[in-house]
Design a protein around this motif. Structure first.
Motif, PDB file in Angstrom:
ATOM      1  N   HIS A   1       0.822  -1.213   0.000  1.00 47.07           N
ATOM      2  CA  HIS A   1       0.000   0.000   0.000  1.00 47.07           C
ATOM      3  C   HIS A   1       0.853   1.259   0.000  1.00 47.07           C
ATOM      4  CE1 HIS A   1      -2.947  -2.963   1.009  1.00 47.07           C
ATOM      5  NE2 HIS A   1      -2.396  -3.182   2.192  1.00 47.07           N
ATOM      6  N   LEU A   2       1.965   1.208  -0.709  1.00 48.13           N
ATOM      7  CA  LEU A   2       2.904   2.325  -0.691  1.00 48.13           C
ATOM      8  C   LEU A   2       2.284   3.530  -1.407  1.00 48.13           C
ATOM      9  CD1 LEU A   2       5.820   2.741   0.236  1.00 48.13           C
ATOM     10  CD2 LEU A   2       6.554   2.171  -2.069  1.00 48.13           C
ATOM     11  N   GLY A   3       2.459   4.699  -0.840  1.00 50.08           N
ATOM     12  CA  GLY A   3       1.924   5.892  -1.493  1.00 50.08           C
ATOM     13  C   GLY A   3       2.623   7.141  -1.025  1.00 50.08           C
ATOM     14  N   ILE A   4       2.609   8.155  -1.871  1.00 52.97           N
ATOM     15  CA  ILE A   4       3.170   9.447  -1.472  1.00 52.97           C
ATOM     16  C   ILE A   4       2.350  10.563  -2.085  1.00 52.97           C
ATOM     17  CG2 ILE A   4       4.860   9.434  -3.375  1.00 52.97           C
ATOM     18  CD1 ILE A   4       6.722  11.022  -1.448  1.00 52.97           C
ATOM     19  N   ASP A   5       2.128  11.596  -1.297  1.00 54.43           N
ATOM     20  CA  ASP A   5       1.432  12.794  -1.783  1.00 54.43           C
ATOM     21  C   ASP A   5       2.413  13.953  -1.789  1.00 54.43           C
ATOM     22  OD1 ASP A   5      -0.771  11.214  -1.641  1.00 54.43           O
ATOM     23  OD2 ASP A   5      -1.464  12.010   0.290  1.00 54.43           O
ATOM     24  N   PHE A   6       2.383  14.730  -2.859  1.00 55.13           N
ATOM     25  CA  PHE A   6       3.117  16.004  -2.856  1.00 55.13           C
ATOM     26  C   PHE A   6       2.070  17.091  -2.747  1.00 55.13           C
ATOM     27  CE2 PHE A   6       6.048  13.297  -5.409  1.00 55.13           C
ATOM     28  CZ  PHE A   6       7.088  13.296  -4.502  1.00 55.13           C
ATOM     29  N   GLY A   7       1.899  17.644  -1.560  1.00 51.61           N
ATOM     30  CA  GLY A   7       0.815  18.592  -1.364  1.00 51.61           C
ATOM     31  C   GLY A   7      -0.489  17.864  -1.612  1.00 51.61           C
ATOM     32  N   GLY A   8      -1.295  18.351  -2.540  1.00 53.64           N
ATOM     33  CA  GLY A   8      -2.569  17.698  -2.815  1.00 53.64           C
ATOM     34  C   GLY A   8      -2.468  16.637  -3.892  1.00 53.64           C
ATOM     35  N   LEU A   9      -1.282  16.521  -4.498  1.00 54.21           N
ATOM     36  CA  LEU A   9      -1.135  15.610  -5.624  1.00 54.21           C
ATOM     37  C   LEU A   9      -0.660  14.245  -5.151  1.00 54.21           C
ATOM     38  CD1 LEU A   9      -0.901  15.525  -8.898  1.00 54.21           C
ATOM     39  CD2 LEU A   9       1.535  15.555  -8.363  1.00 54.21           C
ATOM     40  N   THR A  10      -1.440  13.220  -5.500  1.00 51.89           N
ATOM     41  CA  THR A  10      -1.016  11.872  -5.148  1.00 51.89           C
ATOM     42  C   THR A  10      -0.164  11.336  -6.290  1.00 51.89           C
ATOM     43  OG1 THR A  10      -3.015  11.564  -3.879  1.00 51.89           O
ATOM     44  CG2 THR A  10      -1.819   9.580  -4.496  1.00 51.89           C
ATOM     45  N   ALA A  11       1.131  11.203  -6.055  1.00 50.72           N
ATOM     46  CA  ALA A  11       2.038  10.782  -7.127  1.00 50.72           C
ATOM     47  C   ALA A  11       2.024   9.273  -7.292  1.00 50.72           C
ATOM     48  CB  ALA A  11       3.452  11.266  -6.842  1.00 50.72           C
TER      49      ALA A  11
ATOM     50  N   THR B   1       9.446   7.986  -9.120  1.00 48.02           N
ATOM     51  CA  THR B   1       9.020   8.271  -7.749  1.00 48.02           C
ATOM     52  C   THR B   1       9.065   7.002  -6.900  1.00 48.02           C
ATOM     53  OG1 THR B   1       7.584   9.969  -8.643  1.00 48.02           O
ATOM     54  CG2 THR B   1       7.213   9.340  -6.361  1.00 48.02           C
ATOM     55  N   VAL B   2       8.668   5.877  -7.494  1.00 52.16           N
ATOM     56  CA  VAL B   2       8.738   4.605  -6.753  1.00 52.16           C
ATOM     57  C   VAL B   2      10.183   4.315  -6.351  1.00 52.16           C
ATOM     58  CG1 VAL B   2       8.461   2.109  -6.960  1.00 52.16           C
ATOM     59  CG2 VAL B   2       6.657   3.620  -7.761  1.00 52.16           C
ATOM     60  N   PHE B   3      11.119   4.533  -7.303  1.00 49.90           N
ATOM     61  CA  PHE B   3      12.536   4.321  -6.982  1.00 49.90           C
ATOM     62  C   PHE B   3      12.966   5.239  -5.834  1.00 49.90           C
ATOM     63  CE2 PHE B   3      14.977   2.186 -10.654  1.00 49.90           C
ATOM     64  CZ  PHE B   3      14.061   1.162 -10.664  1.00 49.90           C
ATOM     65  N   ASN B   4      12.530   6.490  -5.917  1.00 48.24           N
ATOM     66  CA  ASN B   4      12.912   7.437  -4.874  1.00 48.24           C
ATOM     67  C   ASN B   4      12.306   7.076  -3.529  1.00 48.24           C
ATOM     68  OD1 ASN B   4      14.561   8.984  -6.469  1.00 48.24           O
ATOM     69  ND2 ASN B   4      12.949  10.420  -7.053  1.00 48.24           N
ATOM     70  N   LEU B   5      11.130   6.412  -3.563  1.00 51.87           N
ATOM     71  CA  LEU B   5      10.534   5.949  -2.310  1.00 51.87           C
ATOM     72  C   LEU B   5      11.324   4.768  -1.756  1.00 51.87           C
ATOM     73  CD1 LEU B   5       6.723   6.067  -3.123  1.00 51.87           C
ATOM     74  CD2 LEU B   5       7.948   7.488  -1.486  1.00 51.87           C
ATOM     75  N   LEU B   6      11.692   3.864  -2.647  1.00 54.43           N
ATOM     76  CA  LEU B   6      12.426   2.673  -2.199  1.00 54.43           C
ATOM     77  C   LEU B   6      13.773   3.063  -1.607  1.00 54.43           C
ATOM     78  CD1 LEU B   6      11.728   0.153  -5.108  1.00 54.43           C
ATOM     79  CD2 LEU B   6      10.630   0.259  -2.887  1.00 54.43           C
ATOM     80  N   THR B   7      14.436   4.077  -2.218  1.00 54.89           N
ATOM     81  CA  THR B   7      15.756   4.477  -1.718  1.00 54.89           C
ATOM     82  C   THR B   7      15.654   5.597  -0.695  1.00 54.89           C
ATOM     83  OG1 THR B   7      15.989   5.941  -3.605  1.00 54.89           O
ATOM     84  CG2 THR B   7      17.021   3.790  -3.769  1.00 54.89           C
TER      85      THR B   7
END
Lengths: 284, 364
Positions: free
Chosen positions: A36-46, A72-78
């Motif tokens: 369930h990995l997720g990231i929001d930049f402000g209001g934007l769900t990337a 973005t997934v790579f940046n989340l993993l690292t």
């Protein structure tokens, strides 16, 4: 929505719904598991609800149109970005709260879409910097050239040359990294990532800017790397011949969501994927 | 001979730099010892400049470690020099009776100066080097000013009971026979000269040794990796703060040592000597000599310290000539036409040398 998902204990068998693991890796802990990995930049769900498991010796592909959130997934993993929600398990260990440096030491190495070499340093030094955590003499041993320095530098040199030989780059060892041709720079980035002794290698568009013969050679080398080092590879790539040629499992991302997951054959015929890449025919 | 051939380009440059310093030192020693009595080549003014030149060379080397190797801008390097100068001088005076040999006392003073500058470097580095961007430049700029003000308000006296410190106001009551070492805004009124050209030369060699060996080791590679690409360095597991701090603190320590050397070659010393202008002057040495190029820093520091003295005859036009020379050097080193001319010249020289070698090979 944004609150952290409760973590479940690691299961030894991959979650069936995320299973794109090749047969030989089934029944082993996946090297990487995202829930369930997720990231929001402000209001934007990337990226949202990214579930994926990668087997220990799998070559997996992450594809999708431009702006789908692959890097973005790579940046989340690292851990360049800390995820807003979800869990990343590396070899069953939660990487929550870890930094990029710590995650690298845990076993994730990566290359970059826009090459990031240490361009003023020699090719050999670039690889030796990758070996940084494999050698462990301190500052004073280096400054006063104590025995530890000579011993470990010798090991580092040998290991660097050995790694460079994967891509037949030993002859370039003394060249400045920034002066290498584009393809060689991409290969050097892979060597540098390998030098950190990873268990999962993330390649961000390794074939970008390569001609077909170079790409074919790269494909052979990625398989060779997997076989010799026994590591998992996750790659982002737009070159479908490469992705379909070597990936055992493929994950397709569009607008931050996984739209399909499966073997290359399944992905080729998936209507959702065709729609994302080619657009849907307008009805009536 | 074979080992010389197999050496990498960097180690060749490093040995050439050591060699250059040794040769220049030897030549100047010869000129100074033999001809000075006959009023020859080395004028007394120039001879008096030798210790400050050495100190500025070490300063330039030290700043080059921060700016050229680490890639961070420090605008308050004179602050570290100041810390080293004052702590070193106080130490040298205080140790007068403990260590009678001037050479050993100078060494002790230089080490103490370096230690104090190291502490200052750590205090500044720990909070600031965690941040990216230009914060180090801003903070070191302020640090230079703060150190100047602090020392201008510092009173240190010594008598039979030991050292006495006071701040802002001089309330030190010294026992009989005691004397003030640091006297607030008046600085240090009298200094026993301990520094010599030989000491300066040794300090330059020590600085080169530390810098070259550091950059050529695991830690140095990590430092240069941070300069070239911080994100990539993190991705291969390099601890950013640790290595930034290592380079910056080493640089501060060398600056402190240079400060002590400088101070112990002067008659008097005031804190305003180490102001913003001095920091910028040292930065000019580094930029002019080339970032990360140690031999460049040495030449630039030496030349630009001698130049104002050498131009004394044109007193009125001194600063003008100085500025014009600076501009000319910058233009020449950055002009693409001139650069390509020089590189083609170098290639020709290399080519002819190779031809000569090939012929020699045939002859065998």
């Amino acid at each position: 929505m944004s609150e952290r998902v409760k973590r479940e204990p690691t299961r030894l068998v991959p979650v069936p719904s995320t299973n794109i693991i090749p047969e030989r890796d089934v029944d082993k802990t996946p090297i990487l598991e995202c829930r369930h990995l997720g990231i929001d930049f402000g209001g934007l769900t990337a990226v949202n609800n990214f579930d994926m498991a990668i087997g220990r010796t799998e070559i997996a592909g992450l594809i999708g149109p431009n702006g789908a959130g692959k890097t973005t997934v790579f940046n989340l993993l690292t851990k360049v970005y800390q995820p807003t929600r979800g869990t990343i398990l590396l070899d069953g260990v939660d990487t929550h709260g870890k930094t990029t440096v710590q995650v690298n030491r845990m076993g994730i190495a990566r290359t970059f879409q826009n090459i990031r070499l240490f361009s003023n340093l020699s090719v050999e030094d670039n690889v030796k910097i990758g070996l940084h955590n494999q050698i462990n003499y301190g500052m004073w041993q280096g400054v006063f050239r104590m025995p530890g320095y000579w011993k470990q530098e010798k090991i580092a040199h040998e290991r660097a040359m050995e790694l460079l030989s994967i891509f037949d780059m030993e002859a370039m060892a003394d060249a400045k990294a920034g002066s290498l041709p584009y393809g060689a720079q991409r290969r050097l980035e892979i060597v540098r990532a390998l030098a950190t002794n990873p268990s999962l290698l993330l390649l961000d568009e390794p074939a970008a800017g390569m001609n077909p013969s170079e790409t074919a050679e790269l494909m052979d080398n990625i398989v060779k790397i997997r076989d010799t080092f026994g590591i998992a590879v996750l790659l982002i790539e737009h070159d479908m011949s490469l992705v379909m040629g070597i990936c055992e499992g493929i994950c397709v991302l569009n607008f931050g969501q996984i739209i399909a997951k499966g073997t290359p054959d399944e992905i080729k015929n998936d209507p959702e994927v065709i729609k994302a890449y080619l657009g849907s025919r307008k009805e009536g | 001979m074979k080992t010389l051939k197999n050496m990498s380009k960097t180690s060749k440059t490093n040995f050439a730099t050591y060699g250059m310093v040794i040769v220049v030192f030897a030549v100047l020693q010869l000129l100074g010892s033999d001809l000075i009595q006959r009023g020859g080549v080395l004028s007394p003014t120039l001879k008096g400049q030798l210790v400050p030149i050495c100190a500025y060379v070490v300063m330039a080397l030290s700043l080059n470690l921060t700016v050229g190797v680490l890639g961070e801008l420090s605008l308050g390097h004179a602050g570290f020099m100041s810390v080293g100068a004052f702590s070193g001088t106080v130490a040298a005076t205080a140790l007068q009776n403990v260590i009678p040999s001037p050479g050993a006392r100078l060494l002790a003073a230089v080490v103490i100066g370096a230690v104090f500058a190291t502490v200052a470097g750590i205090l500044i580095g720990i909070p600031v080097l965690r941040l990216g961007g230009d914060y180090l430049a801003i903070v070191t700029l302020a640090f230079g000013q703060i150190i100047k003000s602090l020392i201008e308000n510092l009173y240190v006296g010594m008598d039979v009971n030991g050292l006495h410190f006071d701040f802002l106001e001089n309330k030190i009551a010294l026992a009989q026979g005691g004397k003030m070492i640091v006297n607030g805004p008046m600085g240090i009124p009298s200094i026993q000269k301990l520094s010599s050209f030989t000491a300066g030369f040794l300090l330059i060699m020590a600085a080169l040794f530390v810098i070259f060996n550091l950059t050529n080791s695991r830690s140095g590679r990590a430092i240069m990796a941070l300069r070239d690409n911080r994100i990539a360095a993190e991705s291969v597991g390099i601890n950013v703060t640790k290595y930034k701090l290592m380079a910056f603190v080493t640089s501060a320590a060398l600056a402190g040592a240079a400060g002590t050397l400088f101070a112990l070659g002067q008659n008097t010393l005031v804190a305003s000597k180490f102001d913003f202008n001095t920091s910028i002057l040292v930065l000019v040495f580094v930029v002019l000599g080339g970032l990360g190029r140690m031999w460049g820093s040495i030449i630039a520091a030496a030349a630009l310290t001698i130049l104002p003295e050498a131009l004394r005859q044109f007193a009125d036009y001194r600063m003008l000539t100085y500025a014009i020379m600076l501009i000319l050097v910058m233009l020449c080193t950055n002009n693409p036409t001139l650069k390509s001319f020089f590189s083609s010249l170098a290639a020709k020289v290399k080519g002819s040398a190779k031809k000569g070698k090939a012929k020699g090979g045939e002859g065998k």
